[in-house]
Each structure stands twice: as structure tokens, then as C-alpha cells.
Design a protein around this motif. Structure first.
Motif, PDB file in Angstrom:
ATOM      1  N   ASP A 295      16.563  21.471   3.784  1.00  3.30           N
ATOM      2  CA  ASP A 295      15.692  23.637   3.362  1.00  3.30           C
ATOM      3  C   ASP A 295      17.324  23.686   3.651  1.00  3.30           C
ATOM      4  O   ASP A 295      17.668  24.893   3.065  1.00  3.30           O
ATOM      5  CB  ASP A 295      15.388  24.012   4.517  1.00  3.30           C
ATOM      6  CG  ASP A 295      13.369  23.685   3.786  1.00  3.30           C
ATOM      7  OD1 ASP A 295      13.417  22.629   2.643  1.00  3.30           O
ATOM      8  OD2 ASP A 295      12.832  23.640   3.906  1.00  3.30           O
ATOM      9  N   GLY A 296      18.385  23.226   4.472  1.00  5.47           N
ATOM     10  CA  GLY A 296      19.734  23.451   4.434  1.00  5.47           C
ATOM     11  C   GLY A 296      20.040  24.739   5.589  1.00  5.47           C
ATOM     12  O   GLY A 296      20.615  25.456   5.492  1.00  5.47           O
ATOM     13  N   LEU A 297      18.854  23.857   6.609  1.00  2.00           N
ATOM     14  CA  LEU A 297      19.019  25.332   7.388  1.00  2.00           C
ATOM     15  C   LEU A 297      19.426  24.762   8.806  1.00  2.00           C
ATOM     16  O   LEU A 297      19.035  25.656  10.137  1.00  2.00           O
ATOM     17  CB  LEU A 297      17.024  25.887   7.734  1.00  2.00           C
ATOM     18  CG  LEU A 297      16.647  26.244   6.732  1.00  2.00           C
ATOM     19  CD1 LEU A 297      15.223  26.659   6.837  1.00  2.00           C
ATOM     20  CD2 LEU A 297      17.445  27.598   6.290  1.00  2.00           C
ATOM     21  N   VAL A 298      20.371  23.744   8.674  1.00  4.03           N
ATOM     22  CA  VAL A 298      20.342  23.005  10.197  1.00  4.03           C
ATOM     23  C   VAL A 298      21.362  24.168  11.577  1.00  4.03           C
ATOM     24  O   VAL A 298      20.945  24.075  12.291  1.00  4.03           O
ATOM     25  CB  VAL A 298      20.961  21.958   9.873  1.00  4.03           C
ATOM     26  CG1 VAL A 298      21.688  21.289  11.572  1.00  4.03           C
ATOM     27  CG2 VAL A 298      20.481  20.839   9.617  1.00  4.03           C
ATOM     28  N   PRO A 299      22.335  24.480  10.776  1.00  2.00           N
ATOM     29  CA  PRO A 299      22.817  25.999  11.530  1.00  2.00           C
ATOM     30  C   PRO A 299      21.932  26.750  12.729  1.00  2.00           C
ATOM     31  O   PRO A 299      22.543  27.130  13.623  1.00  2.00           O
ATOM     32  CB  PRO A 299      24.318  26.819  11.292  1.00  2.00           C
ATOM     33  CG  PRO A 299      24.284  25.502   9.738  1.00  2.00           C
ATOM     34  CD  PRO A 299      22.468  25.103   9.498  1.00  2.00           C
ATOM     35  N   LEU A 300      20.968  27.465  11.981  1.00  2.00           N
ATOM     36  CA  LEU A 300      19.494  28.258  12.215  1.00  2.00           C
ATOM     37  C   LEU A 300      19.045  28.211  13.207  1.00  2.00           C
ATOM     38  O   LEU A 300      18.631  29.109  14.050  1.00  2.00           O
ATOM     39  CB  LEU A 300      19.318  28.943  10.854  1.00  2.00           C
ATOM     40  CG  LEU A 300      19.872  29.076   9.876  1.00  2.00           C
ATOM     41  CD1 LEU A 300      19.084  29.357   8.814  1.00  2.00           C
ATOM     42  CD2 LEU A 300      21.291  30.270  10.166  1.00  2.00           C
ATOM     43  N   PHE A 301      18.615  26.522  13.582  1.00  2.00           N
ATOM     44  CA  PHE A 301      18.027  26.310  14.464  1.00  2.00           C
ATOM     45  C   PHE A 301      18.468  25.709  15.888  1.00  2.00           C
ATOM     46  O   PHE A 301      18.790  24.187  15.317  1.00  2.00           O
ATOM     47  CB  PHE A 301      16.695  25.179  13.796  1.00  2.00           C
ATOM     48  CG  PHE A 301      15.873  25.627  12.774  1.00  2.00           C
ATOM     49  CD1 PHE A 301      14.774  26.740  13.626  1.00  2.00           C
ATOM     50  CD2 PHE A 301      16.226  26.633  11.517  1.00  2.00           C
ATOM     51  CE1 PHE A 301      13.847  27.055  12.723  1.00  2.00           C
ATOM     52  CE2 PHE A 301      15.253  27.149  10.534  1.00  2.00           C
ATOM     53  CZ  PHE A 301      13.579  27.607  11.743  1.00  2.00           C
TER      54      PHE A 301
END
Length: 456
Positions: A295-301
Motif C-alpha cells: 500500500d506504499g505506507l512504509v514511512p508511516l508505520f
């Protein structure tokens, strides 16, 4: 010979067994000099099942018909389309109809498969490695009789629907003309009910008999649905005899399917049965990271959020993915970063079984010792006294089912035992729970004590 077998099985009240497993067998040849007998069977499943369950009856009939010392060989011949094909050789043995009279090709159908539930997104771990391997083999070789039928069972949220859908998608990708259909047990029952109402049962059955791969989810919902089971039995038998693929999923094992016809149960287990267990903590982490990356969310988690979710949620893949989606929604709506306090808030709101205090091995050992009147030293000892051994095995079983610890770690913490000892203990307790009422009551009492102690 077959009449002798039929008479013997009928006397034992097993007429259905004869109709299913022996009636398709045909005689090919018998050499009086070498005493070699050749019988034709529709698939290896028949020979495996007969020799496992009816060898005594089969051997007695062979001796009566051909005398002692007969050398039995099988030739596996299956019916495919309009020709008879020997499974061990691609050469056509004999045509069943005029080759020039080709049957019209059937129109393509919507397989009802969710594209995102593919093998690429099905993360492998200790709890699903075998099932995933078998599933891939089926998808790549759908016309083989190996692993047919394939029966998968396990608790809700462990990935059963994902796996059986992935099988169908991969098979369809490799063989575009394959007629594949995924259907839930509930939808199948509704379709059947509508067919009865519209007086189109024959059309309903005829459609399902055209499939090359039938995938049915949640078959435990057919419990006590006798007419639905009867109809599926005929569809199953037709497809199975013709070497078509049948894949079934349930939240319980075949032996635990109460209200299911015995003749269906025997067919479910004549192929390959695999259990999918809830993922351990490492697999939960891998699943979370895979979804976040997709989902392209790596920097957010942050890593601590991922670890918190993996260790707190009770091993449900569905809930793991749902929490990621919810965190994103709450983060966007509240214009806030995803951090540990937000994760704790979301988990407590949407996961009903997430506990404030996760169960630990110490909780389990303390509760087992209290209820079984043993000591922690007894649990970790090498003693083989019956009461201590039983208590130790219960500790391992509950540790596996109530925590996310891998078997190797459980064994290490319970007296330095290895993985195989833990696996054996868990398997033994699980099997005994199915038939031993007193043990079930004891384990339930221990679980209650664990719950009460962690809630304090």
C-alpha cells in the motif's frame, strides 16, 4: 471377484463403500503362467483407499477367484473429455466416440475469484508452509489426480479463503481455458434452493458437472442440510470420477463436521487434508509489513506499532489487515501521525478479543499448576509420571493455542525440550480433546483460570 467383495461389504453394512471404491474397477487380463492379474482403476486414490481400508476383503476375494500367489498390478485409466487416457502415459488408449464429432466448446464462466487474493500476497510461515506448497502444486498441475480432493481447515482469519482463491487464480493464469469456479457453501445452498423452486435442479447439477476445478468455501455451513448435501454428493462423485479438481475449506476438520453425511466425510478425506493454524508472531509481522509495503505506507508505520499489533492481535490475518486500514483512516481524519497510543486505541476499539494483558507462558504454567496440583518444577522436570506428563503437555498445547510463540521457543521454556516434543504433545492433547470429556472440562477450567488471572 467383485460380487464376492460386494457380498462381504454388504454383510458389514458398507454397500456405499463398494459402490464408491470397487464398482469402477474393471478386469483387463490374467496370465495363468505368471499369475499376473491386471486391473484397471480410475485413479491412484482408489488403490490407496482400498489397500488402506479394505485390504482384508480385497485379498480374500482375489484368493477365491485366482488362487494364492497372484501378482496384482494396476493400470490407472481415467476418462477425460471424449477419450480414455492412461494416466501414466499420454497415449490415447481407446476412443469413446467418433473423433470427427467434436462436442461444442462450453462458454467461459466468471470464476468468482478475488484478484488480490493471490500467491504473491499469501505470505509463507510455519503455520501455512505445507498447505501453501500443496496449493501451488495443485494450481500448476490441475489435471493430476495428486492431492484430490484438497481439504483445508482452520480457525476464522487464518487465510483459508486466500489460499483456495490463490489456487484458482494461478490455475486460471496457467490454463486460461480451465473452467474454474469459487463458491461459498451459503451461495451454493441458495442456488440449489432457487433451482428447486424453479424446477431446474437438473440444470443446476449439469452446470456444476461441467467444471474442471470446483472450490467451495465454509462447507461447515451445510451441517444438517441434507438435500444440499445429497446434491453436492452427486456433483462431487461425478467430478471426482472424471479427475476434476475439488478444493474444500472449513473451519473444522472432517472428523468434527457434525450433521454431515458419512459418505461425504469419507470422500473429503480420501485425498489430502491440511490444517491452517493461526500465524505466530513472526508471520504476523511479515504479513503486516507486506501489506504496508504493497500500500506504499512504509514511512508511516513505526516498527514499534507493527510489533504491538503483531503481539496483541490474536493471530487473525483478516484483523491484522483491518487494523492497518483503520489506522490509516483515523490518521487521515484526525490529521495525526500513526504512533503507539493511536494503535492501542484502534486495537481496543475494533478487535473484540484483543486483551489488555496478553497471555504469557507464566500465566499458563501458574494456572495449570493450580488446577492440576503440580509445581512449575514438575512441569520443567524430566519426570514421566502420568499426572505430571499430562500437565506438561497441556501447558505446551495452551502455549501454542493461546500465545504467538513458536514451538521451538515453547520447548526451550518448558524444560529445554525440542520442537518435535512440543508438536507431539500438542497433537496428542488435541486428539484426546475430541474424545475425552473429562480432559475437555479440565482444559476449559484451566482456560477460565488463565482468563480470570490476566483480567486482574
Amino acid at each position: 471377484m467383485l460380487k464376492r467383495i460386494q457380498a462381504d461389504l454388504s454383510a458389514e453394512g458398507k454397500e456405499d463403500e463398494f459402490n464408491k471404491w470397487f464398482s469402477p474397477i474393471t478386469f483387463e487380463s490374467f496370465d495363468t503362467h505368471t499369475h499376473q492379474l491386471i486391473l484397471c482403476v480410475p485413479g491412484r486414490a482408489y488403490t490407496d483407499y482400498i489397500e488402506k481400508n479394505h485390504l482384508r476383503v480385497f485379498a480374500r476375494a482375489l484368493i477365491a477367484a485366482y488362487g494364492k500367489g497372484v501378482k496384482l498390478n494396476y493400470r490407472i485409466v481415467v476418462v477425460k473429455d471424449e477419450t480414455v487416457v492412461e494416466e501414466t502415459d499420454t497415449e490415447i488408449v481407446a476412443p469413446r466416440s467418433n473423433a470427427s464429432q467434436k462436442q461444442p466448446s462450453l462458454p467461459d464462466i466468471d470464476p468468482q475469484l478475488t484478484p488480490s487474493l493471490n500467491f504473491k500476497n499469501f505470505i509463507e510461515g510455519e503455520s501455512n508452509k505445507l498447505s501453501r506448497s500443496v496449493g501451488q502444486s495443485i494450481a500448476e498441475h490441475p489435471k493430476s489426480s495428486k492431492f484430490n480432493p484438497f481439504f483445508i481447515f482452520g480457525p476464522s482469519g487464518c487465510g483459508k479463503t486466500h489460499l483456495i482463491t490463490a489456487i484458482g487464480l494461478r490455475a486460471k493464469e496457467l490454463y486460461p481455458n480451465l473452467r474454474v469456479l469459487y463458491v461459498s457453501a451459503r451461495t451454493f445452498r441458495q442456488q440449489y434452493t432457487s433451482a428447486v423452486t424453479d424446477n431446474k435442479v437438473n440444470d443446476f447439477i449439469a452446470f456444476y458437472q461441467t467444471l474442471d476445478m470446483l472450490i467451495v468455501d465454509d462447507i461447515q455451513e451445510w451441517s444438517s442440510q441434507e438435500k444440499t448435501q445429497d446434491t453436492f454428493f452427486h456433483i462431487f462423485d461425478y467430478l471426482f470420477r472424471r479427475g476434476k479438481r475439488i478444493i474444500l475449506a472449513s473451519d473444522r476438520s472432517p472428523a468434527q463436521l457434525r450433521g454431515m453425511h458419512e459418505r461425504l466425510i469419507t470422500r473429503f478425506v480420501c485425498g489430502t487434508t491440511c490444517e491452517l493454524m493461526k500465524p505466530n508472531m513472526q508471520l504476523c509481522v511479515d504479513i503486516l509489513k507486506n501489506k504496508i509495503a504493497r500500500d506504499g505506507l512504509v514511512p508511516l508505520f513505526p516498527e514499534e506499532v507493527i510489533m504491538y499489533i503483531a503481539t496483541t492481535v490474536n493471530g487473525s490475518v483478516r484483523d491484522l489487515q483491518g487494523i492497518i486500514n483503520s489506522l490509516m483512516v483515523y490518521s487521515i481524519a484526525g490529521s495525526t501521525e500513526i504512533d503507539l497510543p493511536l494503535a492501542e486505541k484502534i486495537v481496543k476499539r475494533i478487535v473484540s478479543f484483543a486483551e489488555d494483558t496478553p497471555v504469557t507462558l507464566d500465566n499458563i504454567v501458574d494456572s495449570v499448576c493450580l488446577i492440576c496440583s503440580v509445581t512449575p518444577q514438575d512441569i520443567n522436570s524430566k519426570s514421566r509420571k502420568k499426572d505430571i506428563t499430562e500437565a506438561r503437555q497441556i501447558v505446551m498445547y495452551l502455549a501454542q493455542t493461546m500465545t504467538n510463540m513458536p514451538a521451538t521457543r515453547i520447548g526451550r521454556l518448558v524444560g529445554g525440550r525440542d520442537h518435535s516434543t512440543v508438536a507431539h504433545s500438542c497433537k496428542k492433547v488435541k486428539a484426546e480433546l475430541e474424545k475425552n470429556k473429562q480432559l475437555r472440562q479440565l482444559v476449559n477450567k484451566i482456560k477460565k483460570e488463565i482468563k480470570d488471572s490476566t483480567a486482574k
